[in-house]
Design an enzyme around this catalytic site. Structure first.
Site, PDB file in Angstrom:
ATOM      1  N   GLY A   1       0.823  -1.207   0.000  1.00 36.72           N
ATOM      2  CA  GLY A   1       0.000   0.000   0.000  1.00 36.72           C
ATOM      3  C   GLY A   1       0.855   1.254   0.000  1.00 36.72           C
TER       4      GLY A   1
ATOM      5  N   GLY B   1      -0.181   5.062  -0.691  1.00 33.32           N
ATOM      6  CA  GLY B   1      -1.183   5.720   0.152  1.00 33.32           C
ATOM      7  C   GLY B   1      -0.612   6.835   0.995  1.00 33.32           C
TER       8      GLY B   1
ATOM      9  N   ILE C   1      -2.382  -7.582  -2.838  1.00 37.48           N
ATOM     10  CA  ILE C   1      -1.795  -8.524  -1.875  1.00 37.48           C
ATOM     11  C   ILE C   1      -2.595  -9.830  -1.856  1.00 37.48           C
ATOM     12  CG2 ILE C   1      -0.735  -6.835  -0.347  1.00 37.48           C
ATOM     13  CD1 ILE C   1      -3.125  -7.164   1.520  1.00 37.48           C
TER      14      ILE C   1
ATOM     15  N   TYR D   1     -13.819  -2.856   9.304  1.00 39.05           N
ATOM     16  CA  TYR D   1     -12.410  -2.423   9.354  1.00 39.05           C
ATOM     17  C   TYR D   1     -11.840  -2.608  10.762  1.00 39.05           C
ATOM     18  CZ  TYR D   1      -8.677   1.224   9.402  1.00 39.05           C
ATOM     19  OH  TYR D   1      -7.508   1.942   9.548  1.00 39.05           O
TER      20      TYR D   1
ATOM     21  N   LYS E   1      -8.889  -5.221  11.794  1.00 40.25           N
ATOM     22  CA  LYS E   1      -7.611  -4.756  12.355  1.00 40.25           C
ATOM     23  C   LYS E   1      -7.373  -5.390  13.722  1.00 40.25           C
ATOM     24  CE  LYS E   1      -5.702  -1.885   9.347  1.00 40.25           C
ATOM     25  NZ  LYS E   1      -4.314  -2.034   8.861  1.00 40.25           N
TER      26      LYS E   1
HETATM   27  C1  AKB Z   1     -10.307   5.727   9.146  1.00 43.04           C
HETATM   28  O1  AKB Z   1     -10.900   6.791   9.305  1.00 43.04           O
HETATM   29  O2  AKB Z   1     -10.846   4.663   8.820  1.00 43.04           O
HETATM   30  C2  AKB Z   1      -8.822   5.705   9.398  1.00 43.04           C
HETATM   31  C3  AKB Z   1      -8.562   5.316  10.799  1.00 43.04           C
HETATM   32  C4  AKB Z   1      -8.960   6.183  11.914  1.00 43.04           C
HETATM   33  O3  AKB Z   1      -7.994   4.259  11.028  1.00 43.04           O
HETATM   34  N1  AKB Z   1      -8.261   7.028   9.114  1.00 43.04           N
END
Ligand code: AKB
Length: 344
Positions: A14, A17, A58, A157, A161
């Site tokens: 990435g 970015g 990836i 997300y 993570k």
């Molecule tokens: C998002 O807004 O998804 C990212 C983060 C806070 O991890 N910038």
């Protein structure tokens, strides 16, 4: 074939970015040989600092294998990810990239470490999205949240993570229970939970903390900006140079000084209103209005207003250079102005 030490490289996924822009420059300036992987070709100015550039996903196992067999990878900075807002638009794809992609990379790095007989340092940018404060009232009451509290993410997300933090810890400490058998792990996994990041060089896309950088870049171009969260929305933030410094500092920290595999980092906590007022201060042509998006507001309301980063400051000397006012006046104003002056 034995690899000469000069073959040692740092792999950045990435790389094109927002974090990659700063990281490539700092690593190549330090004499490190940088290899990059991104969906898109790097901008020519970025590519100059790179020993080898790979374009692809990836999720392409053959491509990953090719990278790890062409180079002796000593460190990985795994920046490739779908951020929070993008991940909510396509949760299944986000899981593939954020989780399956990370697992594939961990496995390639582990095999490479075993093949070359050394431990690969794997730097993993995690996020404040791993936190899930149950209400605005609890968010307001909780203040600076520490790493082991409220880890019930409400976004794909954040779930991705948080799980990858555990995957990294497994690979580094428990892979096939090798540690119990006295085996030296082939991976040294180190993570940072980044807050909102403010970059002069790039405008982020797909994040839910993006309102702060978006308003700054719009103001610098004299464009109106409708903020997608309300003025009384608080988040932790840091300037991009401090984020890149933190990644490099953590990479170089002696393993013996680390008491965690994943650390909170932040430089300041600010409301969206304070960001708007500071933006207008440094870019008087700014025209900022408020147009909260219910879904995106709902996401940031589960993220902490601030984080406790005392472990990072104690274990490996994290110390951001830019506070709230310096971020806007010493970093963003001159650099963003210069960016758009070049483009006009
Ligand atoms: C998002 O807004 O998804 C990212 C983060 C806070 O991890 N910038």
């Amino acid at each position: 074939m034995t690899c000469e030490i000069s073959d040692a490289v740092v792999l950045i996924t990435g790389a094109g970015g927002e974090v990659g822009h700063g990281l490539i420059g700092r690593l190549s300036a330090a004499g490190r040989r940088v290899v990059t992987l991104d969906l898109q070709p790097l901008a020519p100015a970025l590519a100059e600092g790179v020993a080898a550039e790979y374009t692809g996903t990836i999720l392409d196992g053959d491509l990953l294998a090719r990278v790890f067999h062409a180079h002796r990878v000593d460190a990985v900075f795994h920046l490739a990810a779908l951020l929070s807002t993008s991940a909510e638009r396509d949760p299944q794809h986000a899981h593939r990239v954020n989780v399956e992609g990370t697992l594939a990379l961990l496995e390639q790095a582990r095999q490479s470490g075993e093949r070359h007989g050394h431990t690969v340092r794997f730097l993993f940018p995690s996020t404040i999205a791993v936190y899930g404060l149950p209400s605005r009232a609890v968010k307001q009451r909780s203040g600076r949240v520490s790493e082991d509290t409220f880890t019930q993410p409400t976004t794909m997300y954040g779930c991705n993570k948080l799980y990858c933090e555990h995957l990294g810890r497994y690979y580094a400490r428990h892979y096939r229970q090798g540690a119990a058998a006295g085996l030296v792990p082939a991976l040294d996994f180190r993570g940072l939970r980044f807050p909102g990041l403010l970059s002069a060089d790039t405008v982020p896309s797909g994040g839910t903390s993006d309102y702060a950088p978006e308003m700054i870049h719009a103001a610098a171009q004299g464009q109106p900006y409708a903020c997608f969260v309300g003025p009384d929305t608080w988040l932790p933030f840091m300037a991009m140079p401090d984020a890149v410094d933190a990644l490099l500092q953590l990479e170089q920290a002696p393993q013996a000084s680390l008491t965690r595999t994943v650390y909170n980092v932040s430089a300041f906590s600010a409301s969206a209103d304070a960001c708007a007022r500071e933006t207008i201060e440094v870019f008087p042509l700014a025209h900022i209005t408020w147009s909260p998006d219910v879904r995106r507001q709902g996401i940031v309301d589960t993220w902490p207003a601030d984080v406790d980063d005392s472990s990072a400051r104690r274990d490996w000397g994290f110390s951001p250079a830019y506070d709230f006012r310096c971020t806007f006046r010493d970093y963003l104003q001159p650099a963003v102005t210069a960016r758009y002056a070049r483009r006009s």
